[in-house]
Design a protein around this motif. Sequence first.
Motif, PDB file in Angstrom:
ATOM      1  N   SER A  36     138.329 122.597  19.680  1.00 33.83           N
ATOM      2  CA  SER A  36     138.841 122.447  18.322  1.00 33.83           C
ATOM      3  C   SER A  36     138.097 123.380  17.372  1.00 33.83           C
ATOM      4  CB  SER A  36     138.708 120.997  17.866  1.00 33.83           C
ATOM      5  OG  SER A  36     137.355 120.590  17.890  1.00 33.83           O
ATOM      6  N   CYS A  37     138.737 123.705  16.257  1.00 35.22           N
ATOM      7  CA  CYS A  37     138.183 124.720  15.349  1.00 35.22           C
ATOM      8  C   CYS A  37     136.842 124.308  14.753  1.00 35.22           C
ATOM      9  CB  CYS A  37     139.183 125.015  14.237  1.00 35.22           C
ATOM     10  SG  CYS A  37     140.704 125.808  14.818  1.00 35.22           S
ATOM     11  N   GLY A  38     136.616 123.035  14.551  1.00 32.17           N
ATOM     12  CA  GLY A  38     135.359 122.574  13.984  1.00 32.17           C
ATOM     13  C   GLY A  38     134.352 122.107  14.999  1.00 32.17           C
ATOM     14  N   SER A  39     134.583 122.391  16.271  1.00 31.66           N
ATOM     15  CA  SER A  39     133.674 121.960  17.322  1.00 31.66           C
ATOM     16  C   SER A  39     132.373 122.739  17.275  1.00 31.66           C
ATOM     17  CB  SER A  39     134.346 122.140  18.687  1.00 31.66           C
ATOM     18  OG  SER A  39     133.434 121.936  19.738  1.00 31.66           O
ATOM     19  N   GLY A  40     131.303 122.103  17.739  1.00 33.85           N
ATOM     20  CA  GLY A  40     130.032 122.792  17.843  1.00 33.85           C
ATOM     21  C   GLY A  40     130.013 123.827  18.938  1.00 33.85           C
ATOM     22  N   GLY A  41     131.011 123.786  19.837  1.00 27.44           N
ATOM     23  CA  GLY A  41     131.086 124.783  20.894  1.00 27.44           C
ATOM     24  C   GLY A  41     131.619 126.122  20.434  1.00 27.44           C
ATOM     25  N   VAL A  42     132.178 126.205  19.215  1.00 32.02           N
ATOM     26  CA  VAL A  42     132.675 127.473  18.694  1.00 32.02           C
ATOM     27  C   VAL A  42     131.505 128.250  18.102  1.00 32.02           C
ATOM     28  CG1 VAL A  42     134.271 128.549  17.061  1.00 32.02           C
ATOM     29  CG2 VAL A  42     134.919 126.424  18.226  1.00 32.02           C
ATOM     30  N   PRO A  43     131.258 129.461  18.526  1.00 31.31           N
ATOM     31  CA  PRO A  43     130.135 130.239  17.981  1.00 31.31           C
ATOM     32  C   PRO A  43     130.267 130.446  16.476  1.00 31.31           C
ATOM     33  CG  PRO A  43     130.957 131.247  20.001  1.00 31.31           C
ATOM     34  CD  PRO A  43     131.934 130.169  19.626  1.00 31.31           C
ATOM     35  N   VAL A  44     129.134 130.455  15.794  1.00 27.19           N
ATOM     36  CA  VAL A  44     129.120 130.653  14.340  1.00 27.19           C
ATOM     37  C   VAL A  44     129.592 132.051  13.985  1.00 27.19           C
ATOM     38  CG1 VAL A  44     127.682 130.493  12.273  1.00 27.19           C
ATOM     39  CG2 VAL A  44     127.251 128.975  14.211  1.00 27.19           C
ATOM     40  N   SER A  45     129.418 132.985  14.891  1.00 26.77           N
ATOM     41  CA  SER A  45     129.806 134.373  14.615  1.00 26.77           C
ATOM     42  C   SER A  45     131.307 134.534  14.425  1.00 26.77           C
ATOM     43  CB  SER A  45     129.338 135.281  15.759  1.00 26.77           C
ATOM     44  OG  SER A  45     129.909 134.870  16.994  1.00 26.77           O
TER      45      SER A  45
END
Length: 434
Positions: A230-239
């Motif tokens: 999901s777009c707000g997941s912690g698995g999505v890199p901050v970059s």
Amino acid sequence: MPRPPPDFFLLLLLCTGVWSYEVPREKENLFATKPCPAFLTFVNAAYLAGATVELPCHCKPMKFQSVVWFYKKHLGSFAETKALTDFHGNRLLDLSRVPHASSLQSRFSIRMFSLLIYRAGPEDSGIYICGSAYSDFFYAYDLDIQEARRISFIPRSTPEPTLINATHPRQNKTTVTSAQPKYQVFTSYRPWSGCDRCGVPGEQMRVGICYVRSNNLHKHYRRENQTVASCGSGGVPVSFGLAKQKHVGATLEVKSCQVECPHDPKSSEMSGLLSFLGYNSDSQSADVSVFYLNHPADRVLTMGCPGARPGIAVAWDRGSTPLYRSELSAESKPNAAPPRLLIDSGNHLIFNPAETQDSGVYYCWLRGRQAAKIYLLVYAHLGRRQSVISHPEFWPAVNTVLISYVVMFVVFCILLICRAAFRHLRDDEGTHVD
């Protein structure tokens, strides 16, 4: 009240629907068959803001009779960890006392080892871990609560496009050194809900959750598809910079509908039984719960339909007037001020703020049927630094009271004058006769 005849109880005993009961079968203990993972990973779960979120603890050792839920906004030091429990694993929360937009500690409940978060908001997103009071960790979630960035209303005459995978790609962002997309943002739509009313025009809703497809996601955050989160997941890199993009978020679609009310054979059978015994079928108690609610004016009021759960169609009526999302939403009137009365994405009726003229009778629908009748009383509330004289309705009330006293005094004087005149005329007639 007349007593029912003896035949009434005999017919009730013969009616199979009244005394039917099935003994539940013994279920296999889930915790005895499902082991906990050797390495703690975070299961990604995404919901729309305003909904009631349930996070089940899928595994725990049999020796633990209670669980402790831990919450962290981000992975890091344990100094930011909060314990959401009473250390007995059975905290219950009265839904009528859940405040609007309050802290997480006042909006959660633990039932059968599952964590329930009422009126979840984007600020509740983070890491949730099911463990014990001895710092043992069993199961973990990566919770993503998304705000509805776009609410669209589909007319009934508009044909609905055919969706194969129920996904809509939004954006492809590419790097400078490679022609292959770095990630892809798309919307995954859930099925349409049922019509929220029957017999009258209603509405249907469909929720679209924002997801990211990439090969660069963190491995500690897992889903069935390792390349999707999901777009707000912690698995999505901050970059990726998704947090800075205002258009990234959930989508809510609403369309009108109208269905016929289903026929209930049990209800008709009981109505016929009461009519045969001489009772009026309209006098029997309907399957609608009645509630009474008092709330101070000039404060935010959030009303939820009793028994509502995520995915269940909910509708609201004020008296005999239906309240439609398409009429209360700000998207229907772009140039107008934000509406004071609205229905949020979690199917709550929100008064922002509540006023005294909002007092009345409200009905809520569940699965196309009226489920509750709520008597709302909004009373004037004085703050700590406010006096009675400063209230805007004080002087009109004083004028009304004074005018009433003046009218009563005038009427009293007229009655005295009439009484004196009547006595004077009667005395004159007596003197003339003598």
